[in-house]
Design an enzyme around this catalytic site. Structure first.
Site, PDB file in Angstrom:
ATOM      1  CB  ALA A 137      -0.924  -0.006   1.222  1.00 51.99           C
ATOM      2  N   GLY A 188      -0.142  -4.979   0.334  1.00 52.28           N
ATOM      3  CA  GLY A 188      -1.197  -4.850  -0.661  1.00 52.28           C
ATOM      4  C   GLY A 188      -0.832  -5.457  -1.996  1.00 52.28           C
ATOM      5  CD  GLU A 208      -3.974  -7.113   1.649  1.00 51.62           C
ATOM      6  OE1 GLU A 208      -4.756  -7.391   2.566  1.00 51.62           O
ATOM      7  OE2 GLU A 208      -3.562  -5.953   1.443  1.00 51.62           O
ATOM      8  CD  GLU A 213      -0.094  -5.807   5.340  1.00 49.97           C
ATOM      9  OE1 GLU A 213      -0.425  -5.608   4.163  1.00 49.97           O
ATOM     10  OE2 GLU A 213       0.469  -6.865   5.712  1.00 49.97           O
TER      11      GLU A 213
END
Length: 254
Positions: free
Chosen positions: A62, A107, A110, A130
């Site tokens: 992210a 991310g 993901e 994370e």
């Protein structure tokens, strides 16, 4: 240059991430993914191929710099937009293949897990770090990772935040094809072309039925399987597939 580009090659739509230096999943990539999926909705490809144009990176996670500049409401809006793009990819009618050569973290992993299948070069590194930021994977990671690798390996990765190499990722089932460094995109494209030869309705039914196995008791899952195969026989492409087999020819699926 756009952070996300896409091009059609027959029934394959190839989506490419290119946001230096590391393909952080900020607003530019999120908006680009939505645009690419809009194009896929219109052209209806059989397979989506997702890769990176950056050496050493699939996507590093992210956009942390962006997250440090926003308030709670904006943080939620950013997360909702990212989740929406990945859910659209996961739920798309076309099966999808992620080609990973390099880092796929947070991310970025993901995003890869939102694809149906994953191909990775042997020097790739994967992880969900994370917890080291005081967060948890928030774009599907806590839900998709256990479904791929099981509860124990998923907790190991998420509680430690450690990176694993592609060999371990292949061993635990996080990736589906392990290839030489630099060969992920070409291998994923060959896999995409192989997938295009099969019946798309049957492939979608396979995904639905396998996903149901993670959520339904065995008896209910078996009943769901019966419903799916009956639907394919009555309304899918089974008639063409069966007829082609008897006639000893390649089927002509839509």
């Amino acid at each position: 240059m756009s952070a996300v580009t896409w091009s059609a090659d027959g029934p394959v739509l190839h989506i490419v991430l290119n946001r230096p230096p590391a393909n952080a999943l900020g607003p530019a990539i999120i908006e680009g993914m939505h645009a690419a999926l809009d194009a896929a909705d219109k052209s209806q490809p059989k397979v989506l191929l997702v890769s990176s144009d950056l050496d050493g990176f699939f996507a590093a996670g992210a956009d942390i710099k962006h997250m440090t500049t926003v308030d709670a409401a904006s943080f939620k809006a950013y997360g909702d937009s990212l989740r929406s793009s990945l859910n659209r990819l996961a739920d798309h009618a076309a099966v999808s293949v992620a080609a990973i050569d390099g880092l796929a973290l947070g991310g970025g992993l993901e995003l890869a897990m939102a694809c149906t299948l994953r191909v990775a070069g042997s020097t790739s590194k994967l992880g969900l770090p994370e917890v080291k930021l005081g967060l948890i994977p928030g774009a599907g990671g806590t839900q998709r990772l256990p479904r791929l690798v099981g509860r124990g390996p998923a907790l190991d990765l998420m509680l430690t935040g450690r990176q694993i190499d592609a060999t371990e990722a292949f061993r635990v089932g996080l990736i589906d094809r392990l290839v030489e460094p630099g060969a992920a995109v070409s291998t994923a494209r060959a896999l995409a072309e192989e997938l295009c030869a099969a019946s798309a309705p049957a492939q979608r039914a396979v995904v639905r039925t396998v996903d149901a196995a993670a959520n339904l008791p065995l008896a209910e899952g078996l009943r769901y399987e019966v419903e799916q195969i009956q639907e394919l026989f009555e309304h899918g492409e089974a008639a063409e597939g069966l007829r082609a087999f008897v006639e000893k020819r390649a089927p002509k699926f839509g």
